[in-house]
Every structure is written in structure tokens, then in C-alpha cells.
Design a protein around this motif. Structure first.
Motif, mmCIF file in Angstrom:
data_model
loop_
_atom_site.group_PDB
_atom_site.id
_atom_site.type_symbol
_atom_site.label_atom_id
_atom_site.label_comp_id
_atom_site.label_asym_id
_atom_site.label_seq_id
_atom_site.Cartn_x
_atom_site.Cartn_y
_atom_site.Cartn_z
ATOM 1 N N ARG A 169 12.708 -11.141 6.542
ATOM 2 C CA ARG A 169 11.550 -12.020 6.313
ATOM 3 C C ARG A 169 11.497 -13.061 7.425
ATOM 4 O O ARG A 169 12.389 -13.898 7.545
ATOM 5 C CB ARG A 169 11.647 -12.706 4.949
ATOM 6 N N LEU A 170 10.456 -12.972 8.236
ATOM 7 C CA LEU A 170 10.275 -13.892 9.362
ATOM 8 C C LEU A 170 9.235 -14.940 8.987
ATOM 9 O O LEU A 170 8.124 -14.601 8.586
ATOM 10 C CB LEU A 170 9.808 -13.120 10.606
ATOM 11 N N THR A 171 9.613 -16.191 9.109
ATOM 12 C CA THR A 171 8.689 -17.302 8.865
ATOM 13 C C THR A 171 8.573 -18.109 10.151
ATOM 14 O O THR A 171 9.577 -18.609 10.674
ATOM 15 C CB THR A 171 9.185 -18.214 7.732
ATOM 16 N N VAL A 172 7.352 -18.215 10.649
ATOM 17 C CA VAL A 172 7.097 -18.971 11.865
ATOM 18 C C VAL A 172 6.396 -20.276 11.486
ATOM 19 O O VAL A 172 5.344 -20.252 10.832
ATOM 20 C CB VAL A 172 6.234 -18.165 12.851
ATOM 21 N N LEU A 173 6.998 -21.397 11.856
ATOM 22 C CA LEU A 173 6.460 -22.712 11.481
ATOM 23 C C LEU A 173 5.676 -23.341 12.630
ATOM 24 O O LEU A 173 5.938 -23.035 13.805
ATOM 25 C CB LEU A 173 7.606 -23.636 11.075
ATOM 26 N N LYS A 197 5.609 -3.424 9.453
ATOM 27 C CA LYS A 197 5.363 -4.832 9.146
ATOM 28 C C LYS A 197 4.643 -4.907 7.799
ATOM 29 O O LYS A 197 3.653 -4.195 7.595
ATOM 30 C CB LYS A 197 4.486 -5.463 10.232
ATOM 31 N N GLN A 198 5.137 -5.742 6.888
ATOM 32 C CA GLN A 198 4.490 -5.922 5.590
ATOM 33 C C GLN A 198 3.966 -7.345 5.494
ATOM 34 O O GLN A 198 4.744 -8.303 5.587
ATOM 35 C CB GLN A 198 5.455 -5.625 4.437
ATOM 36 N N ASP A 199 2.656 -7.470 5.290
ATOM 37 C CA ASP A 199 2.074 -8.813 5.242
ATOM 38 C C ASP A 199 2.156 -9.392 3.831
ATOM 39 O O ASP A 199 2.730 -8.785 2.924
ATOM 40 C CB ASP A 199 0.639 -8.799 5.781
ATOM 41 N N SER A 200 1.576 -10.567 3.689
ATOM 42 C CA SER A 200 1.687 -11.295 2.416
ATOM 43 C C SER A 200 0.981 -10.575 1.270
ATOM 44 O O SER A 200 1.279 -10.817 0.102
ATOM 45 C CB SER A 200 1.118 -12.707 2.565
ATOM 46 N N LYS A 201 0.065 -9.659 1.588
ATOM 47 C CA LYS A 201 -0.615 -8.863 0.550
ATOM 48 C C LYS A 201 0.084 -7.533 0.309
ATOM 49 O O LYS A 201 -0.470 -6.648 -0.335
ATOM 50 C CB LYS A 201 -2.075 -8.642 0.951
ATOM 51 N N LYS A 202 1.279 -7.404 0.885
ATOM 52 C CA LYS A 202 2.122 -6.206 0.744
ATOM 53 C C LYS A 202 1.575 -4.992 1.495
ATOM 54 O O LYS A 202 2.049 -3.876 1.272
ATOM 55 C CB LYS A 202 2.342 -5.841 -0.729
ATOM 56 N N PHE A 203 0.613 -5.207 2.363
ATOM 57 C CA PHE A 203 0.116 -4.102 3.163
ATOM 58 C C PHE A 203 1.170 -3.747 4.217
ATOM 59 O O PHE A 203 1.630 -4.605 4.968
ATOM 60 C CB PHE A 203 -1.201 -4.490 3.820
ATOM 61 N N LEU A 204 1.531 -2.473 4.259
ATOM 62 C CA LEU A 204 2.615 -1.998 5.127
ATOM 63 C C LEU A 204 2.018 -1.227 6.288
ATOM 64 O O LEU A 204 1.341 -0.224 6.093
ATOM 65 C CB LEU A 204 3.532 -1.087 4.313
ATOM 66 N N LYS A 205 2.283 -1.686 7.506
ATOM 67 C CA LYS A 205 1.681 -1.056 8.682
ATOM 68 C C LYS A 205 2.757 -0.659 9.672
ATOM 69 O O LYS A 205 3.636 -1.468 9.990
ATOM 70 C CB LYS A 205 0.695 -2.022 9.331
ATOM 71 N N ASP A 228 2.694 -13.991 13.039
ATOM 72 C CA ASP A 228 3.808 -13.029 13.040
ATOM 73 C C ASP A 228 4.634 -13.140 11.768
ATOM 74 O O ASP A 228 5.504 -12.295 11.509
ATOM 75 C CB ASP A 228 4.720 -13.270 14.254
ATOM 76 N N SER A 229 4.386 -14.177 10.990
ATOM 77 C CA SER A 229 5.124 -14.345 9.730
ATOM 78 C C SER A 229 4.845 -13.151 8.823
ATOM 79 O O SER A 229 3.685 -12.841 8.518
ATOM 80 C CB SER A 229 4.696 -15.636 9.030
ATOM 81 N N ALA A 230 5.900 -12.494 8.417
ATOM 82 C CA ALA A 230 5.783 -11.269 7.612
ATOM 83 C C ALA A 230 7.188 -10.787 7.287
ATOM 84 O O ALA A 230 8.173 -11.401 7.704
ATOM 85 C CB ALA A 230 5.046 -10.186 8.397
ATOM 86 N N VAL A 231 7.246 -9.697 6.548
ATOM 87 C CA VAL A 231 8.531 -9.021 6.342
ATOM 88 C C VAL A 231 8.534 -7.776 7.219
ATOM 89 O O VAL A 231 7.597 -6.965 7.165
ATOM 90 C CB VAL A 231 8.759 -8.633 4.868
#
Lengths: 112, 115
Positions: B111-115, B36-44, B85-88
Motif C-alpha cells: 500500500r503506497l500513500t503519497v502525501l 495496481k488497485q485503486d481506492s475503488k478496488k479496480f485492478l489494472k 500514485d497512491s494505491a495498492v
């Protein structure tokens, strides 16, 4: 889990200059890898250096590894605008079940 | 030929919905991963499967359930989606020998976007 730390977080240079990125990690490793990620794309493997190696070259890339300092550096020589991307180091650790732990990346911008 | 392919590339959905992301690799690798990669590009790392067997399961909410029908496929199902959960989400594969991990081959991301 522990991640590597990359330095700098962002780097902006002119075409033709060299770019150096550093990575520090905390655990023992069996190898260290560098990846590139272009905007909106997946990560692409660049180079792998084993824990018993000190330096490795691949084209314009040079990677060093200092296990005593738990650090690595990636040097890109004669940079090009196409090198603009985020660069990540990742460490492989026997004690972590073989998984790769990624650093937070260095965002490199090469201006033409 | 795409080595690691994942679908869909973009996913926009409402909170509370259930969604799946599919991944396939044609490299003959034994091991597949979800990152999972968050908006700060941290890859976990989230999960890893070796020959259809779960070998790494990080601290991930049990709303996330991976499924590997065969060693070439690793799907990710997410129940009751939340804003966080929004992330790539990236699928990857590698050839692991014992505990030694070689290079990872990544898909292009979903790219998952949860509204």
C-alpha cells in the motif's frame, strides 16, 4: 483494454443463503477465472473455466459460462460469514497477449 | 512458505520522492506481473515479464520502471511520486503457455500513500 463488469457491486445476505454474482465481458476469451480478495489481502484464485466449458464446480462454488452472451456467474451455496470478501472475475484473451483483465468486483457481506 | 512475497507492505512518502517495491516468487513460474488497485478496488495490469523479458507494458507513465534481474524477481521503481500514485500495488506470477494464462498467484500487496 476492456474489463468485465460485475453485478451486483455489493451483496448482503444471511449465513446459509446462496450468493450469486454475475460477470459480463466484451472480448473473446480463452478462459474466465474467479478470485476472492479478503480485506487488506491479496487475491486468491478460486476457479478457472475454459471457453469450451459451460459449468464447473468446486466445493460450494459453481461457475457457469455462456460465451454466446459473454457472461459468467459464480454461485456460492450455503454461505458462511468467512465468505465475506470481494469477488472478481478475470478474463484471459489470446488477443490481449495472454493477460488477465479483471472486473470491478462484487463486495459480498455474509451476516451471521 | 510464501509463494509470492512483496516488500514493503506499507509505504508512506512525500510527493516527488523515488521509491521501490520488491517482489519474489518461489513457484518456478516464468511470468510475473504488476497490478495496481485503486481506492475503488479496480485492478489494472501495469507490466508483465516472461523469463526476464518485458511482454506487456500498459499505458503507464515512464516514471514507473520495472526490473527483472531473474525470472523469480520483479521489482517496481517509481520516480517523482505523485498523489495519484497512491494505491495498492500487487505482484503476481503465473505459468503461461503460449498466450494462455493460467491462474495467477498474488502477493499480499504494497500500500503506497503519497502525501
Amino acid at each position: 483494454s476492456q474489463q468485465g463488469e460485475e453485478d451486483p457491486q455489493a451483496l448482503s445476505i444471511q449465513e446459509g443463503e446462496n450468493a450469486t454474482m454475475n460477470c459480463s465481458y466484451k472480448t473473446s476469451i480463452n478462459n474466465l477465472q474467479w478470485y476472492r480478495q479478503n480485506s487488506g489481502r491479496g487475491l486468491v484464485h478460486l476457479i478457472l473455466i475454459r471457453s469450451n466449458e459451460r459449468e464447473k464446480h468446486s466445493g460450494r462454488l459453481r461457475v457457469t459460462l455462456d460465451t454466446s452472451k459473454k457472461s459468467s456467474s459464480l454461485l456460492i451455496t450455503a454461505s458462511r460469514a468467512a465468505d465475506t470478501a470481494s469477488y472478481f472475475c478475470a478474463t484471459g484473451d489470446y488477443n490481449q497477449g495472454g493477460k488477465l483483465i479483471f472486473g470491478q468486483g462484487t463486495e459480498l457481506s455474509v451476516k451471521p | 512458505d510464501t509463494a509470492v512475497s512483496q516488500t514493503p507492505k506499507y509505504l508512506v512518502t512525500q510527493m516527488g520522492n523515488d521509491k521501490s517495491i520488491k517482489c519474489e516468487q518461489n513457484l518456478g513460474h516464468d511470468t510475473m506481473y504488476w497490478y495496481k488497485q485503486d481506492s475503488k478496488k479496480f485492478l489494472k495490469i501495469m507490466f508483465s515479464y516472461n523469463n526476464k523479458e518485458l511482454i506487456i507494458n500498459e499505458t503507464v507513465p515512464n516514471r514507473f520502471s520495472p526490473k527483472s534481474p531473474d525470472k523469480a524477481h520483479l521489482n517496481l521503481h517509481i520516480n517523482s511520486l505523485e498523489l495519484g500514485d497512491s494505491a495498492v500495488y500487487f505482484c503476481a506470477s503465473s505459468q503461461v503457455t503460449g498466450l494462455y494464462t493460467g491462474e495467477l498467484f498474488f502477493g499480499e500487496g504494497s500500500r503506497l500513500t503519497v502525501l
